[in-house]
Design a protein around this motif. Structure first.
Motif, PDB file in Angstrom:
ATOM      1  N   GLY A 241     -59.964  27.917 -15.629  1.00 20.14           N
ATOM      2  CA  GLY A 241     -59.130  26.715 -15.709  1.00 20.14           C
ATOM      3  C   GLY A 241     -57.533  26.837 -15.295  1.00 20.14           C
ATOM      4  N   TRP A 242     -57.485  27.965 -14.094  1.00 21.60           N
ATOM      5  CA  TRP A 242     -56.114  27.590 -13.578  1.00 21.60           C
ATOM      6  C   TRP A 242     -55.935  26.583 -12.862  1.00 21.60           C
ATOM      7  CZ3 TRP A 242     -55.212  26.180  -9.262  1.00 21.60           C
ATOM      8  CH2 TRP A 242     -56.364  25.966  -7.944  1.00 21.60           C
TER       9      TRP A 242
ATOM     10  N   TYR B  63     -42.377  33.171 -12.932  1.00 21.11           N
ATOM     11  CA  TYR B  63     -42.822  32.680 -11.668  1.00 21.11           C
ATOM     12  C   TYR B  63     -41.954  30.540 -12.409  1.00 21.11           C
ATOM     13  CZ  TYR B  63     -45.333  36.574 -11.161  1.00 21.11           C
ATOM     14  OH  TYR B  63     -45.920  38.091 -10.910  1.00 21.11           O
ATOM     15  N   ALA B  64     -42.388  30.309 -13.368  1.00 22.88           N
ATOM     16  CA  ALA B  64     -42.378  29.509 -13.585  1.00 22.88           C
ATOM     17  C   ALA B  64     -41.075  29.019 -13.421  1.00 22.88           C
ATOM     18  CB  ALA B  64     -41.980  29.009 -15.183  1.00 22.88           C
ATOM     19  N   GLN B  65     -39.775  29.231 -12.494  1.00 18.18           N
ATOM     20  CA  GLN B  65     -38.694  28.941 -11.714  1.00 18.18           C
ATOM     21  C   GLN B  65     -38.878  28.771 -10.864  1.00 18.18           C
ATOM     22  OE1 GLN B  65     -35.337  32.140 -11.302  1.00 18.18           O
ATOM     23  NE2 GLN B  65     -37.138  33.668 -12.035  1.00 18.18           N
TER      24      GLN B  65
ATOM     25  N   ALA C 105     -50.290  26.406 -16.695  1.00 16.38           N
ATOM     26  CA  ALA C 105     -49.057  26.413 -16.179  1.00 16.38           C
ATOM     27  C   ALA C 105     -49.280  27.160 -15.466  1.00 16.38           C
ATOM     28  CB  ALA C 105     -48.393  26.631 -18.026  1.00 16.38           C
ATOM     29  N   LEU C 106     -47.855  26.825 -14.419  1.00 17.36           N
ATOM     30  CA  LEU C 106     -47.843  28.254 -13.089  1.00 17.36           C
ATOM     31  C   LEU C 106     -47.908  29.017 -13.195  1.00 17.36           C
ATOM     32  CD1 LEU C 106     -46.937  26.725  -9.435  1.00 17.36           C
ATOM     33  CD2 LEU C 106     -45.967  28.709 -10.891  1.00 17.36           C
ATOM     34  N   THR C 107     -46.932  29.464 -14.176  1.00 13.10           N
ATOM     35  CA  THR C 107     -46.491  30.758 -15.215  1.00 13.10           C
ATOM     36  C   THR C 107     -47.584  31.922 -15.619  1.00 13.10           C
ATOM     37  OG1 THR C 107     -44.586  32.505 -15.552  1.00 13.10           O
ATOM     38  CG2 THR C 107     -45.311  30.425 -17.149  1.00 13.10           C
ATOM     39  N   ASP C 108     -48.291  31.180 -15.754  1.00  9.43           N
ATOM     40  CA  ASP C 108     -49.429  31.797 -16.670  1.00  9.43           C
ATOM     41  C   ASP C 108     -50.666  32.155 -15.938  1.00  9.43           C
ATOM     42  OD1 ASP C 108     -48.318  31.018 -19.601  1.00  9.43           O
ATOM     43  OD2 ASP C 108     -49.532  29.368 -19.739  1.00  9.43           O
TER      44      ASP C 108
END
Length: 186
Positions: free
Chosen positions: A147-148, A169-171, A152-155
Motif C-alpha cells: 500500500g505504499w 521525510y514529510a517536510q 503518507a510519504l513519511t510512512d
C-alpha cells in the motif's frame, strides 16, 4: 421608465427570495436517498503534504541527482509518486548530495543519496554511491511495502529507511513533488 424598470427588477428579486424561503424548508425534508450530488469531489492520487515544508536551492550536482532518481524510477516502471517519495527521502538523508565517507561526521557507514549502509546489506560502497543503483535499491524496498502508493510519504519512506527520525521525510514532500513535476517529462 427608469422607475418602472427598477420596480420590475425589485419584484423579480422579491419573488426569487420568497421562492427560496418557501422551497428551503420543503427541500430540507426531501428524501436523502433520492438526492443526487451536484458535484463530486475527485480524490487526488497523491496525499497533500503534511506539516511544515522545507525547501533548499539545488546546485547542478543535486539537479543531476534528481534526474538520476527520476530515470531510475522510470526504468523500474514505477509512477511519479515513487519518484516523489525517493526524492523526498534523498532530500532528508543527504540533501540530494551523493555522500561518500564523511569520517567522524558519518552516521555509521551510511553513504550515497539515501545514506544506505553496506553493513545493512544495501550494497557495496561503490554501488551505494551510484545514484542509479542506490535509487533502484530504495525502490526495491518501497515496492515491498504493501500500500505504499496510498501511504503518507513519511510512512512509506520510513518503512524502507528505518530512520531514527521517522517524521522528518514529510517536510520535503512539496519540493519533491515540484521537482518531479518539473523534470519527469524532460
Amino acid at each position: 421608465m427608469n422607475t418602472i424598470f427598477r420596480k420590475s427588477m425589485l419584484s423579480v428579486a422579491g419573488l426569487a427570495f420568497a421562492g427560496g424561503v418557501f422551497a428551503g424548508p420543503i427541500a430540507a425534508h426531501a428524501n436523502p436517498v433520492d438526492a443526487k450530488p451536484v458535484a463530486v469531489a475527485v480524490q487526488s492520487a497523491a496525499p497533500k503534504p503534511q506539516g511544515e515544508q522545507s525547501h533548499i536551492t539545488l546546485n547542478d550536482e543535486q539537479t543531476a541527482n534528481v534526474k538520476a532518481i527520476i530515470a531510475a524510477t522510470k526504468k523500474a516502471g514505477l509512477p511519479e509518486r515513487a519518484a516523489v517519495i525517493s526524492i523526498a527521502t534523498s532530500l532528508q538523508e543527504s540533501k540530494l548530495e551523493n555522500l561518500g565517507h564523511l569520517g567522524d561526521r558519518n552516521d555509521h557507514d551510511s553513504l550515497g543519496l539515501f545514506q544506505q549502509r553496506p553493513s545493512s546489506g544495501w550494497g557495496t560502497p561503490e554501488q551505494i554511491t551510484d545514484p542509479e543503483y542506490s535509487t533502484t535499491a530504495f525502490l526495491k524496498g518501497l515496492k515491498q511495502v504493501d500500500g505504499w502508493q496510498d501511504m503518507a510519504l513519511t510512512d512509506a519512506a520510513q518503512t524502507v529507511q528505518v530512520s531514527a527520525y521517522p517524521d522528518a521525510y514529510a517536510q520535503w514532500e512539496q519540493q519533491a513533488t515540484d521537482l518531479v513535476g518539473q523534470h519527469w517529462n524532460s
